[in-house]
Design a protein around this motif. Sequence first.
Motif, PDB file in Angstrom:
ATOM      1  N   PHE A   1       0.941  -1.152   0.002  1.00 39.31           N
ATOM      2  CA  PHE A   1      -0.027   0.069   0.044  1.00 39.31           C
ATOM      3  C   PHE A   1       0.932   1.315   0.014  1.00 39.31           C
ATOM      4  N   GLU A   2       0.512   2.228  -0.852  1.00 34.93           N
ATOM      5  CA  GLU A   2       1.041   3.713  -0.896  1.00 34.93           C
ATOM      6  C   GLU A   2       0.218   4.328  -0.031  1.00 34.93           C
ATOM      7  N   LEU A   3       0.495   4.996   0.968  1.00 29.06           N
ATOM      8  CA  LEU A   3      -0.620   5.779   1.970  1.00 29.06           C
ATOM      9  C   LEU A   3       0.126   7.026   1.754  1.00 29.06           C
ATOM     10  N   GLU A   4      -0.927   8.088   1.559  1.00 27.12           N
ATOM     11  CA  GLU A   4      -0.579   9.461   1.724  1.00 27.12           C
ATOM     12  C   GLU A   4      -1.259   9.870   3.418  1.00 27.12           C
ATOM     13  N   PHE A   5      -0.224  10.566   3.827  1.00 32.49           N
ATOM     14  CA  PHE A   5      -0.741  11.031   5.371  1.00 32.49           C
ATOM     15  C   PHE A   5      -0.554  12.222   5.631  1.00 32.49           C
ATOM     16  N   ALA A   6      -1.037  12.714   6.765  1.00 32.44           N
ATOM     17  CA  ALA A   6      -0.877  14.305   7.037  1.00 32.44           C
ATOM     18  C   ALA A   6       0.517  14.438   7.888  1.00 32.44           C
ATOM     19  N   PRO A   7       1.346  15.523   7.281  1.00 33.26           N
ATOM     20  CA  PRO A   7       2.704  15.382   7.853  1.00 33.26           C
ATOM     21  C   PRO A   7       2.739  15.652   9.355  1.00 33.26           C
ATOM     22  N   ASP A   8       1.896  16.128   9.997  1.00 30.59           N
ATOM     23  CA  ASP A   8       1.729  16.336  11.487  1.00 30.59           C
ATOM     24  C   ASP A   8       1.888  14.996  12.234  1.00 30.59           C
ATOM     25  N   ARG A   9       1.274  13.740  11.788  1.00 30.00           N
ATOM     26  CA  ARG A   9       1.444  12.599  12.424  1.00 30.00           C
ATOM     27  C   ARG A   9       2.703  11.649  11.965  1.00 30.00           C
ATOM     28  N   LEU A  10       3.823  12.264  12.185  1.00 27.89           N
ATOM     29  CA  LEU A  10       5.147  11.577  11.935  1.00 27.89           C
ATOM     30  C   LEU A  10       5.259  10.145  12.661  1.00 27.89           C
ATOM     31  N   ASP A  11       4.570   9.908  13.735  1.00 27.64           N
ATOM     32  CA  ASP A  11       4.655   8.580  14.337  1.00 27.64           C
ATOM     33  C   ASP A  11       4.031   7.526  13.510  1.00 27.64           C
ATOM     34  N   ARG A  12       3.350   8.108  12.348  1.00 24.41           N
ATOM     35  CA  ARG A  12       2.771   6.889  11.333  1.00 24.41           C
ATOM     36  C   ARG A  12       3.689   6.863   9.953  1.00 24.41           C
ATOM     37  N   LEU A  13       4.884   7.389  10.163  1.00 25.78           N
ATOM     38  CA  LEU A  13       5.744   7.009   9.289  1.00 25.78           C
ATOM     39  C   LEU A  13       6.183   5.639   8.946  1.00 25.78           C
ATOM     40  N   SER A  14       5.962   4.760   9.721  1.00 23.70           N
ATOM     41  CA  SER A  14       6.219   3.279   9.638  1.00 23.70           C
ATOM     42  C   SER A  14       5.152   2.489   9.892  1.00 23.70           C
ATOM     43  N   VAL A  15       5.041   1.282   9.335  1.00 23.05           N
ATOM     44  CA  VAL A  15       4.183   0.143   9.440  1.00 23.05           C
ATOM     45  C   VAL A  15       3.727  -0.025  11.085  1.00 23.05           C
ATOM     46  N   GLU A  16       4.841   0.147  11.908  1.00 20.22           N
ATOM     47  CA  GLU A  16       4.418  -0.012  13.323  1.00 20.22           C
ATOM     48  C   GLU A  16       3.701   0.978  13.828  1.00 20.22           C
ATOM     49  N   GLY A  17       3.938   2.194  13.528  1.00 24.29           N
ATOM     50  CA  GLY A  17       3.113   3.328  14.070  1.00 24.29           C
ATOM     51  C   GLY A  17       1.727   3.328  13.498  1.00 24.29           C
ATOM     52  N   ILE A  18       1.419   3.083  12.215  1.00 24.24           N
ATOM     53  CA  ILE A  18       0.332   2.663  11.713  1.00 24.24           C
ATOM     54  C   ILE A  18      -0.434   1.610  12.447  1.00 24.24           C
ATOM     55  N   ALA A  19       0.086   0.742  12.536  1.00 22.56           N
ATOM     56  CA  ALA A  19      -0.513  -0.482  13.465  1.00 22.56           C
ATOM     57  C   ALA A  19      -0.801  -0.057  14.896  1.00 22.56           C
ATOM     58  N   ARG A  20       0.040   0.644  15.410  1.00 24.87           N
ATOM     59  CA  ARG A  20      -0.471   1.235  16.636  1.00 24.87           C
ATOM     60  C   ARG A  20      -1.616   1.958  16.581  1.00 24.87           C
ATOM     61  N   SER A  21      -1.886   2.785  15.982  1.00 26.47           N
ATOM     62  CA  SER A  21      -2.966   3.699  15.582  1.00 26.47           C
ATOM     63  C   SER A  21      -4.303   2.789  15.318  1.00 26.47           C
ATOM     64  N   LEU A  22      -4.090   1.772  14.459  1.00 29.48           N
ATOM     65  CA  LEU A  22      -5.278   0.941  14.061  1.00 29.48           C
ATOM     66  C   LEU A  22      -5.796   0.133  15.491  1.00 29.48           C
ATOM     67  N   ARG A  23      -4.600  -0.146  16.196  1.00 31.34           N
ATOM     68  CA  ARG A  23      -5.157  -1.075  17.449  1.00 31.34           C
ATOM     69  C   ARG A  23      -5.872  -0.223  18.393  1.00 31.34           C
ATOM     70  N   TYR A  24      -5.767   1.107  18.371  1.00 27.64           N
ATOM     71  CA  TYR A  24      -6.478   1.933  19.077  1.00 27.64           C
ATOM     72  C   TYR A  24      -7.836   2.158  18.699  1.00 27.64           C
ATOM     73  N   GLN A  25      -7.701   2.109  17.398  1.00 28.69           N
ATOM     74  CA  GLN A  25      -9.196   2.386  16.690  1.00 28.69           C
ATOM     75  C   GLN A  25      -9.948   1.173  16.925  1.00 28.69           C
TER      76      GLN A  25
ATOM     77  N   ARG B   1       4.074  11.567  20.415  1.00 29.64           N
ATOM     78  CA  ARG B   1       3.307  12.751  19.526  1.00 29.64           C
ATOM     79  C   ARG B   1       3.872  14.032  19.458  1.00 29.64           C
ATOM     80  N   VAL B   2       4.374  14.279  18.446  1.00 27.77           N
ATOM     81  CA  VAL B   2       5.258  15.698  18.208  1.00 27.77           C
ATOM     82  C   VAL B   2       4.092  16.687  17.694  1.00 27.77           C
ATOM     83  N   ASP B   3       2.616  16.237  17.471  1.00 28.08           N
ATOM     84  CA  ASP B   3       1.975  17.014  16.669  1.00 28.08           C
ATOM     85  C   ASP B   3       0.954  17.799  17.724  1.00 28.08           C
ATOM     86  N   ALA B   4       0.843  17.167  18.860  1.00 30.28           N
ATOM     87  CA  ALA B   4      -0.177  17.811  19.847  1.00 30.28           C
ATOM     88  C   ALA B   4       0.461  18.965  20.496  1.00 30.28           C
TER      89      ALA B   4
END
Length: 597
Positions: free
Chosen positions: A45-69, A365-368
């Motif tokens: 998957f090629e995913l475009e993301f908001a540049p404020d959520r830099l913790d989602r720059l890796s599959v590990e960070g995206i997976a973390r967000s999904l587990r919360y969701q 979280r560097v964006d908050a």
Amino acid sequence: MPTVDIDPDELRELTGHADKGDEALKDDLFNLGLEFEGESEDGGFELEFAPDRLDRLSVEGIARSLRYQYGDDRGVYVPSTNDAEWTIEVDGTPEERPYVTGAVVRGLDLDEDSLDSLIQLQEKLHATMGRKRAKGAIGVHDLTMLKGGSASSGDQTEAERDDARVSSGEGAEKSIRYTGIDPEGEEFVPLEGDAAMTPAEVLSEHHIGVEYADLVAGLDTVPAIYDSVGLFSFPPVINGKRTEVTADSRDLFIEMTGTDQWTIDHMLNIVCYALDARGGRVEEVNVEYADDAPGEYSGRSFVRPDLQTKTKTVAHDRIETILGVELDERDVADLAERSGLDASRADPDGNEEIEAYEIEIPPYRVDALHPIDVIDDLGRAYGFNTLEPRYPDVSTVGGRHDRSKLERATRDVLVGLGFEDLLNFYMISEAHNYERLNVSQDSDVVGGGEAVTIQEPYSEDYTMLRSWALPSIMLVLENNTHRSYPQDLAEIGLAAEVDESTNTNVAEHRTVAAAVARHDASYEDAKARLQAIAANFDKELTTPPTEHPTFIDGRTAAVELDGEAVGVIGEVHPEVLVEHDLEVPVAAFEFRLDALE
């Protein structure tokens, strides 16, 4: 917008939802604000993301967000850390790059996929927070290849190095040293190299060194990191081959150097969380600045990574007002935990009547930065798609603003005259706005004036608000040299300059700019179109001769509408054309939009 490539199967494994189909996964990612842009060559998957959520720059960070969701994880998670065994000693570093941070991660079980993910995270952090390594650069090393003890440098004798190697045995303090060295001094074997090279040779002969040579250009001494064996890292350019990380590496040493301590510390947090998700055990590192070390932290010591949480106070009524829903305290706490946050009742300014929450935010979280960022998280956890639209409780009827009407009418005229309508960024670099068009900030010509600069620019290409729109059009022409001519381009947009007479110290205005690029473009071509615009708005146009460094002397005039000087018109100077790699003449004009009112 930045993109990140992920393997959907790896994402399913890390989230624990192996039964999720691709389409359902794409929907879940979209709800996080990650848009599917297509598939990579290997089916990822090629995913475009908001540049404020830099913790989602890796599959590990995206997976973390999904587990919360999904509700599988809740609340703030902070990895536990082991006490420090390693120290980074800092002294003699270049003043231009004085700061360093680091961490050790042990017990990893890497494979090619997880190693690729780490490399991608490193590259994306370099491109974003690191500002192409200028503000922060990451070095990841195989810990087993580092030798502790007193870190050696190029000025030590071979006997002293042997003593250092002996002293690095069990029980000895383990340390590395961040310092500065002569570019022509110590040799090391860089990554992707087979022979020892000095830093100067790396910068002139190694392809990675050539790419990043500008980061250390002009420095009397260049950054270097040593262990008791010798030089093993040349930040921010390249690591040494001796400590190269492979899929067989189990323990890693992570060092980051840069121009800002906050930036590299938060980059480190993101990397540590990603490796923690891979089963790694984070270990602290001591950072000790010498008394004479450059920068604001001389003589101080830190323990890194800094995994302290931070808090923001958010009022309950503000959450409800912005989201447009009624919530009770338990709802807010639930939404916060499903966002990876924690919420507790707060007592703002000692006023018990104000219902508010203290929101705890994790260190990755560097964006908050503001309460509104927290409310955005709560809204996503609630589900923006579940919000019911409602009419605003106002008695007025919306309508187009007079300025918007004028813009639309002007744009219609420009398109009718054959111009292609552009929508460019209002931010630009100083070189593009001034130097490449022969304009200086202290001149009183159109486009001159003091620029409104950005204190912490995201990119070196966007460091200020443009003072006029013609530079943006010239950049489009420069990027379109592969397309056929004629190219007639126009834009209506924002321009700004510093003006201390205004309450914001910034004077903004809307500007109209247009350019005619073709083999026979002339002053007359541009003026004919300008006359048509003036006639459409019943304005009297006069064009007395003037001088402007962007245009050819004798082929330049001021634009006066109803007797007021509002712009400039002329044939673009050959120097400017060559600077933009243009091989055809260009005639252009620019004037203030409000002159057409």
